[in-house]
Design a protein around this motif. Structure first.
Motif, PDB file in Angstrom:
ATOM      1  N   TYR A 239       0.841  -1.200   0.000  1.00 55.56           N
ATOM      2  CA  TYR A 239       0.000   0.000   0.000  1.00 55.56           C
ATOM      3  C   TYR A 239       0.873   1.247   0.000  1.00 55.56           C
ATOM      4  O   TYR A 239       1.994   1.240   0.491  1.00 55.56           O
ATOM      5  CB  TYR A 239      -0.922   0.018   1.236  1.00 55.56           C
ATOM      6  CG  TYR A 239      -1.826  -1.195   1.309  1.00 55.56           C
ATOM      7  CD1 TYR A 239      -2.883  -1.348   0.417  1.00 55.56           C
ATOM      8  CD2 TYR A 239      -1.597  -2.198   2.261  1.00 55.56           C
ATOM      9  CE1 TYR A 239      -3.696  -2.473   0.476  1.00 55.56           C
ATOM     10  CE2 TYR A 239      -2.415  -3.314   2.321  1.00 55.56           C
ATOM     11  CZ  TYR A 239      -3.459  -3.450   1.423  1.00 55.56           C
ATOM     12  OH  TYR A 239      -4.263  -4.562   1.467  1.00 55.56           O
ATOM     13  N   LYS A 240       0.311   2.302  -0.536  1.00 49.68           N
ATOM     14  CA  LYS A 240       0.970   3.604  -0.525  1.00 49.68           C
ATOM     15  C   LYS A 240      -0.098   4.640  -0.214  1.00 49.68           C
ATOM     16  O   LYS A 240      -0.941   4.942  -1.057  1.00 49.68           O
ATOM     17  CB  LYS A 240       1.632   3.903  -1.877  1.00 49.68           C
ATOM     18  CG  LYS A 240       2.451   5.189  -1.883  1.00 49.68           C
ATOM     19  CD  LYS A 240       3.164   5.372  -3.225  1.00 49.68           C
ATOM     20  CE  LYS A 240       4.014   6.644  -3.199  1.00 49.68           C
ATOM     21  NZ  LYS A 240       4.702   6.833  -4.510  1.00 49.68           N
ATOM     22  N   GLY A 241      -0.083   5.157   1.027  1.00 49.37           N
ATOM     23  CA  GLY A 241      -1.159   6.045   1.447  1.00 49.37           C
ATOM     24  C   GLY A 241      -2.462   5.284   1.462  1.00 49.37           C
ATOM     25  O   GLY A 241      -2.553   4.186   2.017  1.00 49.37           O
ATOM     26  N   ASN A 242      -3.470   5.837   0.813  1.00 53.89           N
ATOM     27  CA  ASN A 242      -4.770   5.174   0.752  1.00 53.89           C
ATOM     28  C   ASN A 242      -4.976   4.397  -0.542  1.00 53.89           C
ATOM     29  O   ASN A 242      -6.097   4.052  -0.905  1.00 53.89           O
ATOM     30  CB  ASN A 242      -5.892   6.209   0.912  1.00 53.89           C
ATOM     31  CG  ASN A 242      -5.913   6.794   2.308  1.00 53.89           C
ATOM     32  OD1 ASN A 242      -5.733   6.086   3.291  1.00 53.89           O
ATOM     33  ND2 ASN A 242      -6.115   8.104   2.402  1.00 53.89           N
ATOM     34  N   ASP A 243      -3.875   4.112  -1.233  1.00 55.31           N
ATOM     35  CA  ASP A 243      -3.959   3.421  -2.519  1.00 55.31           C
ATOM     36  C   ASP A 243      -3.060   2.191  -2.501  1.00 55.31           C
ATOM     37  O   ASP A 243      -2.330   1.935  -1.539  1.00 55.31           O
ATOM     38  CB  ASP A 243      -3.538   4.373  -3.643  1.00 55.31           C
ATOM     39  CG  ASP A 243      -4.125   3.979  -4.992  1.00 55.31           C
ATOM     40  OD1 ASP A 243      -4.704   2.874  -5.102  1.00 55.31           O
ATOM     41  OD2 ASP A 243      -3.993   4.775  -5.943  1.00 55.31           O
ATOM     42  N   LEU A 244      -3.116   1.430  -3.577  1.00 53.32           N
ATOM     43  CA  LEU A 244      -2.230   0.280  -3.734  1.00 53.32           C
ATOM     44  C   LEU A 244      -0.817   0.770  -4.032  1.00 53.32           C
ATOM     45  O   LEU A 244      -0.638   1.813  -4.660  1.00 53.32           O
ATOM     46  CB  LEU A 244      -2.730  -0.612  -4.876  1.00 53.32           C
ATOM     47  CG  LEU A 244      -4.154  -1.147  -4.744  1.00 53.32           C
ATOM     48  CD1 LEU A 244      -4.558  -1.920  -6.000  1.00 53.32           C
ATOM     49  CD2 LEU A 244      -4.290  -2.041  -3.505  1.00 53.32           C
TER      50      LEU A 244
END
Length: 448
Positions: A239-244
């Motif tokens: 994950y990266k922040g609120n994304d994949l």
């Protein structure tokens, strides 16, 4: 020791007895309206002003956890020790088996009556933190009331969600490649070693398959923790922040890696791989004799050993071991709306930093988070499998990289979708690229 597998729906909750108050005394500087007396446990908490005691100065904390009978007995004994040292604090204890735990916790939360203290894992920590259900423990950490100075830094950081310390690691775990040492010795084959590349591992597994007539490795394409480590070795993340934190192309490469392994006979057949994809530790292929390795958590070694007469070994996952990290096997969190949050935090501090209680709890929730006390516990361990687990994880800790962010909401769905897509590729119903597209789209939907 119980793995940190997320509970599912099923078993009824069990209500434990209340521990009576046995001695006078209370938390130093606990409440302006309560009589202040010396605290028998060092490091009393006095951060907030929301705590409310009864007219008699007594406090009852509710606490909820999952696990089996053995964990329940150990936890109850630990809480009784706290009450012995802090007689005005008693506990309303509720626990249940893995199944249905998070359903029950969600029901309690939705009904406005969460427990003061509850056990949680990294599948759900972000979700509960985002709802403001969990107390931010940073203030207590910063003023020393919650002592993490003896924790590996990446371990306590793996409880941080959006800058808030939402959970305290109850124990440490990391990924482990468990292999059948007896099988390899019998056939004159070398043991896998930490630091081997993925290609080297697959080549080794192919040789095991040919010589031992047992598939060399479980196909790990459906194992989320293996995929996660592999991504970190590529400079990516789950994950990266609120994304994949990965692309379709990354997933395609991962699925192609394992298609190549299957084509070379390094893994079992799809039906057997499906068997190994089951989360039940007793069905892992390394103990059923259907593969020479399984991809698990290091702390599952003793449970695996109970299910085989063969000698087992464990090393890091293939590739650069610094991609692995000190993972919280599970956490303790405090309800943000608790009327007794200061006392609840003091209980957390006690459970991870008091030598007597840490020795009592042992490795039931993973290796002790406090490194000094981990060494004390290690000296008392007699189970060879557990001793090996501690030795291996302690060694790996020298190479641990920084912790990734705690998984975002939808992580449990992402894990399930990886299994689904990987099996489509394993059975040949989809190409690696098609399976990757399916998985990526399902992940986007899961985290939306």
């Amino acid at each position: 020791m119980h793995p940190a597998t997320p509970p599912t729906a099923g078993a009824p909750a069990r209500q434990a007895h209340r521990t009576p108050a046995t001695r006078r005394g209370f938390l130093r500087r606990f409440l302006a309206t309560a009589v202040t007396v010396p605290l028998l446990l060092g490091g009393a908490v006095a951060c907030g002003s929301d705590d409310e005691a009864g007219s008699d100065g007594k406090v009852e904390l509710s606490i909820f956890w999952w696990g089996g009978d053995a964990r329940a007995q150990l936890t109850e004994q630990a809480l009784e020790l706290y009450t012995k040292k802090n007689p005005n604090v008693t506990f309303k204890k509720t626990w249940q088996a893995n199944q249905g735990y998070f359903d029950k916790l969600a029901t309690l939360t939705a009904g406005g009556s969460p427990p003061d203290i509850f056990q949680i894992d990294d599948n759900f920590l972000t979700e509960y933190a985002a709802r403001n259900t969990t107390l931010d423990l940073n203030e207590y950490k910063d003023n020393g009331k919650l002592d993490v100075s003896k924790f590996p830094e990446s371990l306590w950081q793996y409880g941080v969600v959006d800058g808030k310390l939402a959970g305290l690691a109850a124990g440490e775990n990391t990924q482990g490649l468990v292999y059948n040492k007896s099988l390899l010795t019998k056939n004159g084959l070398p043991e896998p070693t930490t630091g081997q590349s993925w290609e080297e591992h697959i080549a080794w597994a192919e040789e095991v398959s040919k010589k031992a007539k047992v598939p060399g490795t479980m196909d790990a394409s459906a194992v989320d923790k293996a995929f996660w480590v592999w991504l970190r070795q590529q400079g990516k993340d789950l994950y990266k922040g609120n994304d994949l934190g990965f692309t379709v192309e990354d997933v395609t490469k991962w699925f192609e890696l394992w298609k190549g392994a299957r084509d070379r006979g390094a893994t079992p057949t799809p039906d057997v791989i499906h068997e190994g994809n089951a989360t039940d530790i007793t069905k892992q292929l390394v103990v059923t004799g259907k593969a020479a390795t399984s991809w698990v958590w290091v702390n599952q070694m003793p449970e695996l050993k109970k299910n085989t007469n063969d000698d087992l070994g464990v090393v890091a996952y293939p590739g650069d071991p610094s991609a692995q990290w000190a993972r919280a096997a599970m956490y303790w969190s405090v309800f943000r709306g608790s009327k007794h949050k200061d006392v609840a935090v003091d209980v957390l501090n006690f459970l991870v930093n008091d030598q007597e209680v840490v020795k009592l709890l042992g490795t039931d929730r993973g290796l002790p988070s406090n490194l000094d006390l981990r060494r004390v516990v290690s000296d008392d361990v007699t189970d060879p499998a557990m001793k090996l687990s501690i030795e291996v994880e302690t060694k790996l800790a020298e190479t641990f990289g920084p912790a990734p962010q705690v998984p975002i909401k939808g992580h449990s769905k992402v894990r399930a979708e990886l299994t689904k897509a990987a099996e489509e590729a394993q059975y040949g119903r989809l190409t690696p690229a098609q399976a990757a597209e399916q998985f990526y789209a399902a992940c986007k939907s899961a985290i939306a």
